[in-house]
Scaffold this motif. Structure first.
Motif, PDB file in Angstrom:
ATOM      1  N   LEU A  36       0.830  -1.203   0.000  1.00  0.00           N
ATOM      2  CA  LEU A  36       0.000   0.000   0.000  1.00  0.00           C
ATOM      3  C   LEU A  36       0.869   1.259   0.000  1.00  0.00           C
ATOM      4  CD1 LEU A  36      -2.709  -1.094   2.601  1.00  0.00           C
ATOM      5  CD2 LEU A  36      -2.895  -1.075   0.109  1.00  0.00           C
ATOM      6  N   PRO A  37       0.499   2.286  -0.771  1.00  0.00           N
ATOM      7  CA  PRO A  37      -0.661   2.335  -1.670  1.00  0.00           C
ATOM      8  C   PRO A  37      -0.421   1.700  -3.034  1.00  0.00           C
ATOM      9  CG  PRO A  37       0.414   4.460  -1.636  1.00  0.00           C
ATOM     10  CD  PRO A  37       1.157   3.599  -0.645  1.00  0.00           C
ATOM     11  N   GLY A  38       0.791   1.267  -3.333  1.00  0.00           N
ATOM     12  CA  GLY A  38       1.054   0.458  -4.529  1.00  0.00           C
ATOM     13  C   GLY A  38       0.808   1.155  -5.850  1.00  0.00           C
ATOM     14  N   MET A  39       1.333   2.368  -6.017  1.00  0.00           N
ATOM     15  CA  MET A  39       1.077   3.151  -7.224  1.00  0.00           C
ATOM     16  C   MET A  39       2.115   2.877  -8.304  1.00  0.00           C
ATOM     17  SD  MET A  39      -1.605   4.694  -6.079  1.00  0.00           S
ATOM     18  CE  MET A  39      -1.943   5.628  -7.567  1.00  0.00           C
ATOM     19  N   ARG A  40       1.646   2.982  -9.556  1.00  0.00           N
ATOM     20  CA  ARG A  40       2.503   2.881 -10.732  1.00  0.00           C
ATOM     21  C   ARG A  40       2.137   3.985 -11.715  1.00  0.00           C
ATOM     22  NH1 ARG A  40       2.645  -3.497 -12.598  1.00  0.00           N
ATOM     23  NH2 ARG A  40       4.148  -4.250 -11.051  1.00  0.00           N
ATOM     24  N   PRO A  41       3.075   4.384 -12.575  1.00  0.00           N
ATOM     25  CA  PRO A  41       2.725   5.377 -13.607  1.00  0.00           C
ATOM     26  C   PRO A  41       1.733   4.797 -14.612  1.00  0.00           C
ATOM     27  CG  PRO A  41       5.112   5.190 -13.343  1.00  0.00           C
ATOM     28  CD  PRO A  41       4.510   4.045 -12.590  1.00  0.00           C
ATOM     29  N   VAL A  42       0.794   5.617 -15.045  1.00  0.00           N
ATOM     30  CA  VAL A  42      -0.132   5.232 -16.113  1.00  0.00           C
ATOM     31  C   VAL A  42       0.603   5.349 -17.442  1.00  0.00           C
ATOM     32  CG1 VAL A  42      -2.234   5.893 -17.356  1.00  0.00           C
ATOM     33  CG2 VAL A  42      -2.203   5.902 -14.854  1.00  0.00           C
ATOM     34  N   LEU A  43       0.578   4.296 -18.226  1.00  0.00           N
ATOM     35  CA  LEU A  43       1.230   4.302 -19.532  1.00  0.00           C
ATOM     36  C   LEU A  43       0.257   4.762 -20.607  1.00  0.00           C
ATOM     37  CD1 LEU A  43       3.204   0.919 -19.332  1.00  0.00           C
ATOM     38  CD2 LEU A  43       3.992   3.223 -18.731  1.00  0.00           C
ATOM     39  N   ASP A  44       0.761   5.503 -21.569  1.00  0.00           N
ATOM     40  CA  ASP A  44      -0.024   5.939 -22.733  1.00  0.00           C
ATOM     41  C   ASP A  44      -1.256   6.750 -22.340  1.00  0.00           C
ATOM     42  OD1 ASP A  44       1.752   4.559 -24.458  1.00  0.00           O
ATOM     43  OD2 ASP A  44       0.649   2.691 -24.112  1.00  0.00           O
ATOM     44  N   GLN A 196       1.030  13.355 -15.530  1.00  0.00           N
ATOM     45  CA  GLN A 196       1.684  12.133 -15.088  1.00  0.00           C
ATOM     46  C   GLN A 196       0.759  11.363 -14.139  1.00  0.00           C
ATOM     47  OE1 GLN A 196       5.716  12.731 -13.646  1.00  0.00           O
ATOM     48  NE2 GLN A 196       6.072  14.394 -15.095  1.00  0.00           N
ATOM     49  N   PRO A 197      -0.350  10.834 -14.646  1.00  0.00           N
ATOM     50  CA  PRO A 197      -1.282  10.102 -13.778  1.00  0.00           C
ATOM     51  C   PRO A 197      -0.663   8.812 -13.249  1.00  0.00           C
ATOM     52  CG  PRO A 197      -1.907   9.865 -16.077  1.00  0.00           C
ATOM     53  CD  PRO A 197      -0.808  10.887 -16.040  1.00  0.00           C
ATOM     54  N   LEU A 198      -1.221   8.342 -12.135  1.00  0.00           N
ATOM     55  CA  LEU A 198      -0.772   7.119 -11.478  1.00  0.00           C
ATOM     56  C   LEU A 198      -1.937   6.153 -11.365  1.00  0.00           C
ATOM     57  CD1 LEU A 198       1.184   8.825  -8.536  1.00  0.00           C
ATOM     58  CD2 LEU A 198       2.174   7.923 -10.644  1.00  0.00           C
ATOM     59  N   TRP A 199      -1.613   4.855 -11.200  1.00  0.00           N
ATOM     60  CA  TRP A 199      -2.669   3.865 -11.021  1.00  0.00           C
ATOM     61  C   TRP A 199      -2.261   2.815  -9.999  1.00  0.00           C
ATOM     62  CZ3 TRP A 199      -2.727  -1.466 -12.205  1.00  0.00           C
ATOM     63  CH2 TRP A 199      -1.582  -1.956 -12.843  1.00  0.00           C
ATOM     64  N   ARG A 200      -3.278   2.171  -9.452  1.00  0.00           N
ATOM     65  CA  ARG A 200      -3.102   1.049  -8.540  1.00  0.00           C
ATOM     66  C   ARG A 200      -4.297   0.114  -8.717  1.00  0.00           C
ATOM     67  NH1 ARG A 200      -6.189   1.014  -3.762  1.00  0.00           N
ATOM     68  NH2 ARG A 200      -4.578  -0.216  -2.736  1.00  0.00           N
ATOM     69  N   MET A 201      -4.246  -1.054  -8.075  1.00  0.00           N
ATOM     70  CA  MET A 201      -5.407  -1.946  -8.069  1.00  0.00           C
ATOM     71  C   MET A 201      -5.662  -2.457  -6.666  1.00  0.00           C
ATOM     72  SD  MET A 201      -5.596  -4.300 -11.507  1.00  0.00           S
ATOM     73  CE  MET A 201      -7.238  -4.881 -11.033  1.00  0.00           C
ATOM     74  N   ASN A 202      -6.921  -2.481  -6.273  1.00  0.00           N
ATOM     75  CA  ASN A 202      -7.282  -3.171  -5.041  1.00  0.00           C
ATOM     76  C   ASN A 202      -8.081  -4.415  -5.396  1.00  0.00           C
ATOM     77  OD1 ASN A 202      -9.913  -2.450  -5.611  1.00  0.00           O
ATOM     78  ND2 ASN A 202     -10.182  -1.154  -3.825  1.00  0.00           N
TER      79      ASN A 202
END
Length: 275
Positions: A36-44, A196-202
């Protein structure tokens, strides 16, 4: 529990269920997403996506909004951000294959025409894309506040209870959301950059296949044999004009029986479910 789960999953075929067959990631098996929070960059720039459930999910969203279900709200503090994300989404859809955008309406990839209502940004957004859209604006005590949303597919929470509350209060029922986590999340929100948006999954286990699954904070979660995996691809995007944070939620729902044996076993271990 393995045999009981398999037997029930075969009995309950979910005739009205809107189910995915794949996921963009298996977060319980990927360390970078599991932490947590486990974020990654959003691609494309893919902070909205279309999946195989597009037509069915959009029809469900249309029904909820038409039936005046409690799925949208907007406070004055979120008005400017709502107008900005509304304009941003329309500009985005003009370049998205399958959409046809005019000054008065948008025709979706499923062929449904949606009248444009700039006076009702949340409701309109809810009919254009699969994602639920929440608006987080700076509030008191140095925390962001939920100031508006279209939330057609709540996963055990209600918009009415969370609206206008800061992040710590929003996450009161979440055991892992302690003081340290609250500070980390706030640093994360403060650090999201424009473009530069970010993403994660729960992910969680459910006995029900209902996408519209509200639950008040005080209501206990009833124990039941889990049959479904519910996962959310969540993105954070900073708006360039207002500086507000857009929090999008794309909901995936799968039968546990459709997961591979290894992935299902690891999921049960992650949730402490006996097999």
């Amino acid at each position: 529990m393995g045999l009981a789960y398999l037997a029930l999953s075969r009995q309950i075929m979910g005739m009205n269920a809107i189910l995915n067959h794949t996921l963009p990631a298996l977060p319980w098996m990927e360390p970078a997403l599991a932490r947590l929070p486990g974020m990654r960059p959003v691609l494309d720039d893919a902070w909205t996506v279309q999946t195989e459930t597009f037509a069915a999910q959009m029809a469900a969203r249309d029904r909820l909004i038409a039936d005046a279900a409690p799925v949208h709200a907007l406070l004055p503090a979120g008005q400017a951000a709502a107008e900005e994300v509304y304009a941003l989404m329309l500009a985005r859809l003009r370049g998205t294959p399958g959409y046809a955008v005019t000054d008065a309406s948008v025709t979706r990839p499923d062929g449904v025409g949606v009248p444009l209502r700039p006076d009702a940004p949340p409701q309109t957004l809810g009919r254009l894309v699969q994602e639920d859209v929440c608006l987080l604006t700076p509030g008191g005590m140095g925390e962001h506040t939920l100031s508006g949303a279209i939330l057609c597919f709540p996963a055990s929470w209600t918009l009415a209870e969370k609206l206008g509350r800061p992040m710590t209060a929003i996450h009161t029922p979440v055991r892992a959301y302690d003081g340290d986590m609250a500070r980390r999340v706030q640093r994360l929100l403060d650090g999201v950059r424009v473009g530069q948006p970010l993403w994660r999954m729960n992910h969680n286990l459910y006995a029900s296949a209902d996408l519209f699954h509200p639950r008040p904070e005080a209501a206990p979660r009833l124990d039941a044999v889990p049959l479904y995996l519910r996962a959310e691809r969540q993105c954070l995007l900073r708006l360039p004009q207002t500086g507000a944070i857009v929090f999008t939620i794309h909901t995936y729902l799968m039968r546990l029986a459709d997961l591979g044996v290894g992935a299902r076993a690891a999921l049960f271990v992650a949730h402490g479910v006996a097999q």
